[in-house]
Each structure stands twice: as structure tokens, then as C-alpha cells.
Write a protein that holds these residues in place. Structure first.
Motif, short mmCIF file in Angstrom:
data_model
loop_
_atom_site.label_atom_id
_atom_site.label_comp_id
_atom_site.label_asym_id
_atom_site.label_seq_id
_atom_site.Cartn_x
_atom_site.Cartn_y
_atom_site.Cartn_z
N GLU A 118 95.45 -6.76 53.22
CA GLU A 118 94.89 -7.78 52.33
C GLU A 118 95.85 -8.07 51.18
O GLU A 118 96.04 -9.23 50.80
N ASP A 119 96.45 -7.02 50.66
CA ASP A 119 97.43 -7.19 49.58
C ASP A 119 98.62 -8.01 50.07
O ASP A 119 99.09 -8.91 49.38
N TYR A 120 99.09 -7.72 51.27
CA TYR A 120 100.20 -8.49 51.84
C TYR A 120 99.78 -9.95 52.04
O TYR A 120 100.53 -10.86 51.70
N ALA A 121 98.60 -10.16 52.59
CA ALA A 121 98.13 -11.53 52.89
C ALA A 121 97.88 -12.34 51.63
O ALA A 121 97.90 -13.58 51.68
N SER A 122 97.67 -11.69 50.52
CA SER A 122 97.39 -12.42 49.28
C SER A 122 98.65 -13.06 48.68
O SER A 122 98.55 -13.91 47.81
N LYS A 123 99.82 -12.67 49.18
CA LYS A 123 101.07 -13.26 48.69
C LYS A 123 101.21 -14.68 49.24
O LYS A 123 100.94 -14.94 50.40
N GLN A 124 101.64 -15.59 48.40
CA GLN A 124 101.74 -17.01 48.76
C GLN A 124 102.74 -17.25 49.89
O GLN A 124 102.51 -18.07 50.75
N ASP A 125 103.87 -16.51 49.88
CA ASP A 125 104.92 -16.78 50.85
C ASP A 125 104.93 -15.80 52.02
O ASP A 125 105.93 -15.65 52.71
N ALA A 126 103.80 -15.12 52.27
CA ALA A 126 103.72 -14.15 53.36
C ALA A 126 103.84 -14.87 54.71
O ALA A 126 103.13 -15.83 54.99
N ILE A 127 104.77 -14.40 55.52
CA ILE A 127 105.03 -15.05 56.82
C ILE A 127 103.88 -14.79 57.79
O ILE A 127 103.42 -15.69 58.48
N PHE A 128 103.41 -13.55 57.85
CA PHE A 128 102.36 -13.17 58.79
C PHE A 128 101.00 -13.07 58.09
O PHE A 128 100.20 -12.18 58.39
N ARG A 129 100.73 -13.98 57.19
CA ARG A 129 99.50 -13.96 56.40
C ARG A 129 98.26 -13.94 57.30
O ARG A 129 97.38 -13.09 57.16
N ASP A 130 98.18 -14.89 58.20
CA ASP A 130 97.00 -15.00 59.06
C ASP A 130 96.84 -13.79 59.97
O ASP A 130 95.73 -13.29 60.17
N LEU A 131 97.95 -13.30 60.51
CA LEU A 131 97.88 -12.12 61.37
C LEU A 131 97.41 -10.89 60.58
O LEU A 131 96.60 -10.10 61.08
N ALA A 132 97.88 -10.77 59.35
CA ALA A 132 97.45 -9.65 58.51
C ALA A 132 95.95 -9.74 58.22
O ALA A 132 95.26 -8.72 58.22
N LEU A 133 95.45 -10.96 57.99
CA LEU A 133 94.02 -11.13 57.75
C LEU A 133 93.20 -10.75 58.98
O LEU A 133 92.16 -10.08 58.87
N VAL A 134 93.66 -11.16 60.16
CA VAL A 134 92.95 -10.82 61.40
C VAL A 134 92.98 -9.31 61.62
O VAL A 134 91.95 -8.71 61.96
N GLN A 135 94.14 -8.68 61.44
CA GLN A 135 94.23 -7.24 61.61
C GLN A 135 93.33 -6.50 60.62
O GLN A 135 92.67 -5.53 60.97
N SER A 136 93.31 -6.98 59.40
CA SER A 136 92.46 -6.38 58.39
C SER A 136 90.98 -6.51 58.79
O SER A 136 90.21 -5.55 58.65
N ALA A 137 90.61 -7.67 59.29
CA ALA A 137 89.22 -7.88 59.73
C ALA A 137 88.87 -6.96 60.89
O ALA A 137 87.76 -6.40 60.92
N VAL A 138 89.77 -6.79 61.83
CA VAL A 138 89.50 -5.89 62.96
C VAL A 138 89.32 -4.46 62.47
O VAL A 138 88.41 -3.74 62.93
N MET A 139 90.16 -4.03 61.52
CA MET A 139 90.02 -2.67 60.97
C MET A 139 88.67 -2.52 60.26
O MET A 139 88.01 -1.49 60.38
N LEU A 140 88.27 -3.57 59.54
CA LEU A 140 86.97 -3.52 58.85
C LEU A 140 85.81 -3.52 59.85
O LEU A 140 84.80 -2.85 59.62
N LEU A 141 85.98 -4.26 60.96
CA LEU A 141 84.95 -4.24 62.00
C LEU A 141 84.81 -2.84 62.61
O LEU A 141 83.70 -2.40 62.91
#
Length: 195
Positions: free
Chosen positions: A138-161
Motif C-alpha cells: 500500500e505504501d508503494y502504491a501510494s507513490k504517484q510515479d509507482a510503475i506497478f501501482r495497480d499490481l501492488a494494490l491487487v496483491q495487497s487486496a489478495v493478502m488482505l482477503l
């Protein structure tokens, strides 16, 4: 009439010579007045051209040295001398080499060491690769210029699930860009995983 013509012709010649000398005197005055400025301008132009040539030669020399060091490293990845030379000549290429070797060896510590790299892509990839839990993703995805922002959000969601934190996972998935190539996965997770 012949004499009058000759006199008028002589007058015209004298007038044209007078004008020529007048222009010559004006040019001489101009040159004397702006001599220092013209010399300084010529010197500045010569310096700029010289500096540009030296810069280009230095850049070409650095590129050649970096390519030679990289070739040595490709032949022998453990060549410490070539690695030091590459770091001196091209720090960004050095970071790319170190990152590629760390990924190949799955060396997480080496990857973490590249988080502060000046090579923007290497720094971003190192931050993504070293994110191991939902909070760091989530910290990585919050960065404006993160290349894998969406992938990090999906991975974070899967971990939370996996931790049965459905509401938090839903909020992460809602942050994924609508234009993302991961939208089908997000839709599937929203439909099947977050009921």
C-alpha cells in the motif's frame, strides 16, 4: 559639350570616391568602437564550441568504458574490478546490473539496497520487489510515479482477503485504475472474493 560631359563625369567619380572613403572611415570607426565586443564574442563562441566538443568526447569515452566494463561482467559476473569500473563510469548502469543479478539470484537484501538508487526505474522496481506485506504494498502504491501501482494494490487486496479483511481488500481494489489491464482480475475478485 564634350568638355562639360568630361567635367560632370569627373565630378561623379570624385563623388563616388568620396562616398567610398566616407564608408571606409565609418567602418573603421565602427570596428574601433566595437573591437573588444567582437573579440569577446568570437572568444565566447570558440569556448562554447570547444567545451561542447570536449563534453561529447568525454561522454563517448564514458560510454565506451561502460560498455567494456559491462561486457567483462557479462563474461564473468563475479569480476569485482569491472563492477567498480562500471560504478565509476556509469552509476545508473551499475545499478541496473546489480538489480538484474539480485533478481536472478533472488537476493532480497541486494534489492533492498537499491531502493535509494538514482536510476528511477531501478529504484521503483526495488521498492516494489522488497514490499512483502499488505502495508508495504500500500505504501508503494501510494507513490504517484509507482510503475506497478495497480499490481501492488491487487496483491495487497489478495493478502488482505487471505487474512479475512474483506472491507480493506475492497477499498484497495476500488483504487485500481479503470484503464488498468488488471481490471478483469479486479472484477473477478470483487465478484467472487468479496461477496
Amino acid at each position: 559639350m564634350n568638355l562639360k560631359d568630361n567635367i560632370s563625369m569627373v565630378k561623379e567619380e570624385l563623388n563616388s570616391e568620396e562616398k567610398f572613403f566616407e564608408k571606409a572611415v565609418m567602418t573603421e570607426k565602427f570596428l574601433k568602437k566595437y573591437k573588444k565586443v567582437m573579440i569577446a564574442s568570437a572568444a565566447v563562441v570558440a569556448l562554447v564550441i570547444g567545451a561542447n566538443l570536449i563534453y561529447d568526447m568525454n561522454k563517448k569515452s564514458n560510454t565506451t568504458a561502460a560498455n567494456a566494463a559491462l561486457s567483462k561482467l557479462q563474461a564473468d559476473a563475479n569480476n569485482v574490478t569491472a563492477l567498480k569500473e562500471l560504478k565509476e563510469v556509469s552509476p545508473n548502469l551499475h545499478d541496473v546490473w546489480v538489480y538484474s543479478q539480485a533478481v536472478a539470484k533472488k537476493d532480497l537484501e541486494a534489492i533492498k539496497g537499491l531502493k535509494s538508487s538514482n536510476a528511477l526505474i531501478v529504484s521503483d522496481l526495488a521498492k516494489y520487489e522488497s514490499a512483502t506485506d499488505a502495508a508495504s504494498l500500500e505504501d508503494y502504491a501510494s507513490k504517484q510515479d509507482a510503475i506497478f501501482r495497480d499490481l501492488a494494490l491487487v496483491q495487497s487486496a489478495v493478502m488482505l482477503l487471505n487474512e479475512n479483511k474483506v472491507d480493506e481488500a475492497r477499498s484497495k481494489l476500488l483504487k485500481v485504475s479503470k484503464d488498468s489491464s488488471l481490471n478483469k482480475i479486479v472484477s473477478a475478485l470483487m465478484h467472487y472474493g468479496l461477496k
